[in-house]
Design a protein around this motif. Structure first.
Motif, mmCIF file in Angstrom:
data_model
loop_
_atom_site.group_PDB
_atom_site.id
_atom_site.type_symbol
_atom_site.label_atom_id
_atom_site.label_comp_id
_atom_site.label_asym_id
_atom_site.label_seq_id
_atom_site.Cartn_x
_atom_site.Cartn_y
_atom_site.Cartn_z
ATOM 1 N N ALA A 57 0.852 -1.201 0.000
ATOM 2 C CA ALA A 57 0.000 0.000 0.000
ATOM 3 C C ALA A 57 0.880 1.241 0.000
ATOM 4 O O ALA A 57 1.980 1.242 0.547
ATOM 5 C CB ALA A 57 -0.895 -0.002 1.237
ATOM 6 N N GLY A 59 0.565 5.576 0.565
ATOM 7 C CA GLY A 59 -0.251 6.725 0.955
ATOM 8 C C GLY A 59 0.216 7.954 0.203
ATOM 9 O O GLY A 59 0.232 7.973 -1.031
ATOM 10 N N ARG A 62 5.224 10.231 1.626
ATOM 11 C CA ARG A 62 6.093 11.131 2.406
ATOM 12 C C ARG A 62 7.168 10.357 3.151
ATOM 13 O O ARG A 62 7.936 10.934 3.901
ATOM 14 C CB ARG A 62 5.247 11.957 3.380
ATOM 15 C CG ARG A 62 5.004 13.412 2.998
ATOM 16 C CD ARG A 62 4.611 13.599 1.604
ATOM 17 N NE ARG A 62 4.437 15.008 1.272
ATOM 18 C CZ ARG A 62 3.745 15.437 0.244
ATOM 19 N NH1 ARG A 62 3.157 14.570 -0.561
ATOM 20 N NH2 ARG A 62 3.633 16.717 -0.015
ATOM 21 N N THR A 126 -0.876 10.486 5.211
ATOM 22 C CA THR A 126 -2.192 9.893 5.380
ATOM 23 C C THR A 126 -2.287 9.202 6.750
ATOM 24 O O THR A 126 -1.260 8.876 7.369
ATOM 25 C CB THR A 126 -2.477 8.836 4.289
ATOM 26 O OG1 THR A 126 -1.556 7.742 4.445
ATOM 27 C CG2 THR A 126 -2.353 9.416 2.890
ATOM 28 N N TYR A 426 15.330 4.980 11.805
ATOM 29 C CA TYR A 426 13.896 5.027 11.516
ATOM 30 C C TYR A 426 13.671 4.489 10.095
ATOM 31 O O TYR A 426 14.156 5.074 9.119
ATOM 32 C CB TYR A 426 13.446 6.477 11.620
ATOM 33 C CG TYR A 426 11.957 6.746 11.672
ATOM 34 C CD1 TYR A 426 11.011 5.731 11.765
ATOM 35 C CD2 TYR A 426 11.503 8.068 11.689
ATOM 36 C CE1 TYR A 426 9.664 6.022 11.843
ATOM 37 C CE2 TYR A 426 10.147 8.368 11.766
ATOM 38 C CZ TYR A 426 9.241 7.337 11.838
ATOM 39 O OH TYR A 426 7.904 7.630 11.915
#
Ligand SMILES: Cc1cc2nc3c(=O)[nH]c(=O)nc-3n(C[C@H](O)[C@H](O)[C@H](O)COP(=O)(O)OP(=O)(O)OC[C@H]3O[C@@H](n4cnc5c(N)ncnc54)[C@H](O)[C@@H]3O)c2cc1C
Length: 476
Positions: A57, A59, A62, A126, A426
């Motif tokens: 998926a 979004g 970003r 999102t 991260y």
């Protein structure tokens, strides 16, 4: 878990596209399918996804790296599933579809005197993207990441189909999905806890420091404020390297009077729903020559920014939207880095690892890493899933031009220090971590693999990031 049967088949429209994350590096080609309904996803995972191409998926793209793309396979564009399903003001809960953005949601909530408890540094992500990365904001030390505020999710998995998942109904799937980078299922809707919006202002205490030692001292003192963040100048030379502007803020109470001068600008900024819907003040044009953004230019810019900040001020009223999302004022700012793109390295080092943190700054200094933008803050305790990033300690996010010479070995040296200190990088910002480092950084990795084996035994959910890090069973 309660399983909803797939409805009649509908073909999803798809087109081959070259995709990247916000950093505009590591491009790859995928077939992008635009999801319009929940059934689209249920049917796709039940049938077409089994063609062996794999699917992930996507979004608002970003993430900085390769998390929401799937070379040679399929990508589900979730941005059209963008309906706010319900707002329950009394119970302080909001239900939204996967593709609703943080900005959209905040604007609607603000109109009802409510707001989100955790937001990232841009409002253009999102809801499902925020969940899949377990995003954090300037208040992680107080309120944790988004994972702490999700009460329920509708998730579609290859093995189980569509199910409403809560910590009580399926604890493993619930937590593995929070920070799971889309590899445990497709999130269709989520219910989030919200909170009253006291006012469209925060009151900020701002301190300017002269060097790294002073910055670390000030950041290490007890935090009394809800929001806290430091902007660091890592391009300044000598003892000035690591000088900072530290801003610590709290929401202003509703009854506080904010002097509206200059009237028009301040009043406009305080119109929270309108500001959240407004576009950027300026867009960086396509084809912007990256050569304009050089260490010398950025050094001068940083010095200006540092000088323009007050040495010490208390209780300065700042409008909420520009305070949370300062970078959103400049549209497509990633183009500033030119065709080679940018890379963000975000690390966290647990509390007690201050010596290792200082070693990281030493590596940046010794290797002359061109860190154009650096943000530093303290995290509170870990919460969330096996791949959630935050843990109690120090986090540094550094933006670098991807084409900078010597970048890869320098970041690998940082990886070693970070992993050795019990820290991690991260994943939603990553595009280059080696798979061998992952287990050292994420000690609950086996739990994640076990959950994937249960909900996606054939390994249909795949991404470039997943392949690179061995998260979806196939090393590139
Ligand atoms: C300017 C800027 C500032 C940022 N500031 C912060 C910050 O302060 N704190 C922070 O934590 N992060 C921050 N980020 C990172 C950003 O919040 C995350 O990368 C977030 O996941 C992006 O959401 P997205 O909708 O763009 O998702 P994408 O980038 O499209 O995807 C990100 C991940 O979510 C998964 N995903 C997307 N939709 C779904 C779905 N429906 N179901 C399952 N998985 C899905 C994707 O597979 C992928 O793994 C920032 C990014 C930028 C560009």
């Amino acid at each position: 878990m309660s399983v909803i049967e797939p409805a009649a088949r509908t073909a999803l429209a798809g087109e081959e596209r070259s995709l990247s994350g916000w950093g505009r590096t590591a491009r790859s080609r995928s077939r992008v399918l635009s999801v319009r309904t929940v059934e689209d996803v249920v049917e796709f995972l039940a049938s077409e996804a089994r063609t062996g191409r794999g699917v992930i998926a996507r979004g608002a793209a970003r993430n900085y790296g390769d998390a929401a793309q799937n070379e040679g396979g399929d990508v589900l564009d979730m941005t059209r599933l963008n309906r706010i399903v319900s707002i329950d003001a009394e119970r302080q809960l909001v239900r939204a579809q996967a593709g609703v953005t943080v900005g959209q949601l905040m604007a609607r909530l603000a109109a009802q005197g409510l707001t989100l408890p955790v937001v990232p540094g841009t409002r253009h992500v999102t809801v499902a993207g925020a969940i899949a990365s377990d995003i954090h904001g300037k208040n992680h030390h107080r309120d944790g990441g988004i994972a702490r505020h999700v009460t329920s999710m509708s998730i579609c998995t290859p093995a189980g189909g569509l199910a409403e998942v809560t910590p009580a109904s399926d604890e493993e799937l619930f937590y593995a999905t929070l920070g799971g980078m889309g590899l445990t299922g497709v999130v269709l809707e989520a219910t989030l806890a919200v909170e009253p919006l006291a006012s469209p202002w925060v009151a900020a205490d701002i301190d300017r420091t002269d060097g790294l030692a002073q910055t670390l001292d000030l950041m290490a003192s007890e935090e009394h404020h809800r929001y806290s963040v430091a902007w660091l100048d890592l391009l300044a030379s000598g003892s000035r390297m690591g000088r900072a502007v530290i801003s610590q803020a709290d929401p202003l109470p509703a009854e506080a009077v904010v002097p509206l001068r200059p009237r028009g600008r301040r009043a406009a900024a305080a119109d929270c729903p309108a500001t959240l819907r407004r576009g950027p003040l300026l867009d960086v044009p396509r084809g912007f020559p990256g050569a304009l953004l050089r260490p010398g230019t950025m050094r001068a810019f940083n010095a200006l920014n540092w000088r323009a900040s007050p040495r010490r001020t208390r209780g300065r009223p700042l409008a909420l939207a520009p305070y949370f999302f300062p970078l959103d004022a400049l549209g497509e700012w990633n183009r500033l880095y030119g065709p080679a793109g940018l890379l963000q390295y975000q690390l966290v080092i647990p509390s007690g690892g201050e010596a290792e943190l200082e070693r990281c700054f030493e590596v940046i200094r010794r290797r002359r890493l061109p860190v154009y933008l650096a943000v530093f803050k303290r995290f509170g305790p870990a919460f969330g899933g096996p791949l959630s990033f935050p843990l109690a300690g120090w986090t540094l996010a550094a933006d670098l031009p991807a084409g900078a010479p010597g970048l890869r070995p320098a970041l690998e040296e940082l990886d070693e220090i970070v992993a050795g200190a019990g820290g991690r990088v991260y994943l939603t910002k990553d595009v280059r971590l080696r798979s061998e480092m992952l287990a050292a950084m994420y000690p609950q990795l086996e739990r994640f693999h076990a959950e994937r084996a249960r909900v996606d035994p054939e390994g249909l959910l795949r991404s470039d990031l997943g392949r690179r890090l061995g998260l979806c069973g196939e090393l590139a």
